[in-house]
Design a protein around this motif. Structure first.
Motif, short mmCIF file in Angstrom:
data_model
loop_
_atom_site.label_atom_id
_atom_site.label_comp_id
_atom_site.label_asym_id
_atom_site.label_seq_id
_atom_site.Cartn_x
_atom_site.Cartn_y
_atom_site.Cartn_z
N GLN A 168 0.81 -1.21 0.00
CA GLN A 168 0.00 0.00 0.00
C GLN A 168 0.85 1.26 0.00
O GLN A 168 0.34 2.36 -0.28
CB GLN A 168 -0.93 0.00 1.22
N ARG A 169 2.12 1.13 0.30
CA ARG A 169 3.01 2.30 0.33
C ARG A 169 3.69 2.52 -1.02
O ARG A 169 4.47 3.46 -1.18
CB ARG A 169 4.08 2.12 1.41
N ILE A 170 3.43 1.64 -1.98
CA ILE A 170 4.08 1.73 -3.28
C ILE A 170 3.16 2.44 -4.25
O ILE A 170 1.99 2.06 -4.40
CB ILE A 170 4.44 0.32 -3.79
N SER A 171 3.66 3.45 -4.91
CA SER A 171 2.84 4.23 -5.84
C SER A 171 2.53 3.44 -7.09
O SER A 171 3.19 2.43 -7.40
CB SER A 171 3.58 5.52 -6.21
N ASP A 172 1.52 3.91 -7.83
CA ASP A 172 1.14 3.23 -9.07
C ASP A 172 2.28 3.26 -10.08
O ASP A 172 2.51 2.28 -10.80
CB ASP A 172 -0.10 3.90 -9.68
N GLU A 173 3.01 4.37 -10.15
CA GLU A 173 4.15 4.46 -11.08
C GLU A 173 5.23 3.47 -10.69
O GLU A 173 5.84 2.80 -11.55
CB GLU A 173 4.72 5.88 -11.07
N SER A 174 5.46 3.30 -9.38
CA SER A 174 6.46 2.34 -8.92
C SER A 174 6.04 0.92 -9.25
O SER A 174 6.87 0.08 -9.61
CB SER A 174 6.67 2.49 -7.41
N ARG A 175 4.74 0.62 -9.13
CA ARG A 175 4.24 -0.71 -9.49
C ARG A 175 4.52 -1.00 -10.96
O ARG A 175 4.85 -2.13 -11.32
CB ARG A 175 2.73 -0.80 -9.22
N HIS A 176 4.36 0.02 -11.80
CA HIS A 176 4.61 -0.15 -13.22
C HIS A 176 6.06 -0.56 -13.46
O HIS A 176 6.34 -1.50 -14.22
CB HIS A 176 4.29 1.16 -13.94
N TRP A 177 6.99 0.11 -12.80
CA TRP A 177 8.40 -0.22 -12.97
C TRP A 177 8.77 -1.54 -12.32
O TRP A 177 9.63 -2.27 -12.83
CB TRP A 177 9.27 0.92 -12.42
N ILE A 178 8.12 -1.86 -11.21
CA ILE A 178 8.38 -3.16 -10.57
C ILE A 178 7.96 -4.29 -11.51
O ILE A 178 8.66 -5.30 -11.63
CB ILE A 178 7.63 -3.25 -9.23
N ASN A 179 6.82 -4.13 -12.19
CA ASN A 179 6.39 -5.14 -13.16
C ASN A 179 7.42 -5.31 -14.27
O ASN A 179 7.74 -6.43 -14.67
CB ASN A 179 5.04 -4.73 -13.77
N ARG A 180 7.94 -4.20 -14.76
CA ARG A 180 8.94 -4.28 -15.82
C ARG A 180 10.22 -4.96 -15.35
O ARG A 180 10.78 -5.81 -16.04
CB ARG A 180 9.27 -2.87 -16.33
#
Length: 208
Positions: free
Chosen positions: A181-193
């Motif tokens: 919940q502390r991870i931003s949507d943009e960070s999730r995008h990069w984590i997926n990549r």
């Protein structure tokens, strides 16, 4: 010969030691846990723990020698596992990351099909490496569990391996779930990549 309680405890430590190194399944479970919550990631750990227990049981039963005579089969399994990991990596790289709102909803009403599918996938991926039997055979030999050991001793050690592996995946999934919940949507995008790239790299490493 150690008593069953000590074998169970040492089996748990072995299970933790085998599961803890971060490999393709660890990356996959972290990525799925970030997207769907605890059960989305932990289900993959269950599949891996079951496969570890299967190989541990085969090693305890004296089937380690089979790993040395299945060369062509090992090659097919390795290539199949690499292809599956690469496909999962591509899916992770191209997937739309779950938004904070969607992630919160998934935590309340998790879908059953994806976790079950991940359980099957991680089980098959772990089983695609039959030389794991040799690792467990060596570890069990260190415990004094050569082939022909009493059934109750083998059961205690295998149960410990399963429990230890499952404990690691519970710790990993729980930690990621607390942080998601502390991870931003943009960070999730990069984590997926990054996760997708790591999975594809693991797939290449399997076949070179």
């Amino acid at each position: 010969m150690m008593d069953d309680a000590e074998l169970l405890l040492r089996g748990i430590l072995l299970g933790l030691a085998v599961a803890a190194p971060v490999g393709p399944i660890g990356v996959l479970c972290i990525q799925r846990c970030l997207a769907g919550g605890f059960w989305a990631g932990f289900s993959g750990g269950i599949g891996t723990a079951v496969a570890d227990a299967v190989y541990a049981a085969l090693a305890a039963a004296g089937f380690a020698a089979l790993a040395g005579v299945t060369g062509p089969v090992q090659d097919w399994l390795r290539w199949g596992g690499a292809a599956l990991i690469a496909w999962l990596g591509w899916r992770a790289m191209t997937a739309r990351p779950a938004t904070q709102g969607a992630a919160a909803q998934a935590a309340v009403t998790p879908a059953m099909a994806p976790p079950l599918r991940l359980l099957v996938v991680t089980f098959l991926l772990t089983m695609s490496n039959p030389t794991t039997i040799l690792s467990f055979a060596a570890l069990f030999a260190a415990l004094g569990l050569a082939a022909g050991a009493p059934l109750h001793a083998s059961v205690a050690a295998v149960a410990g391996v399963f429990a230890g592996s499952l404990l690691w995946w519970a710790i990993l999934s729980g930690t990621v779930s607390l942080l998601r919940q502390r991870i931003s949507d943009e960070s999730r995008h990069w984590i997926n990549r990054i996760a997708g790239f790591a999975l594809i790299a693991f797939a290449v490493a399997l076949i070179v």
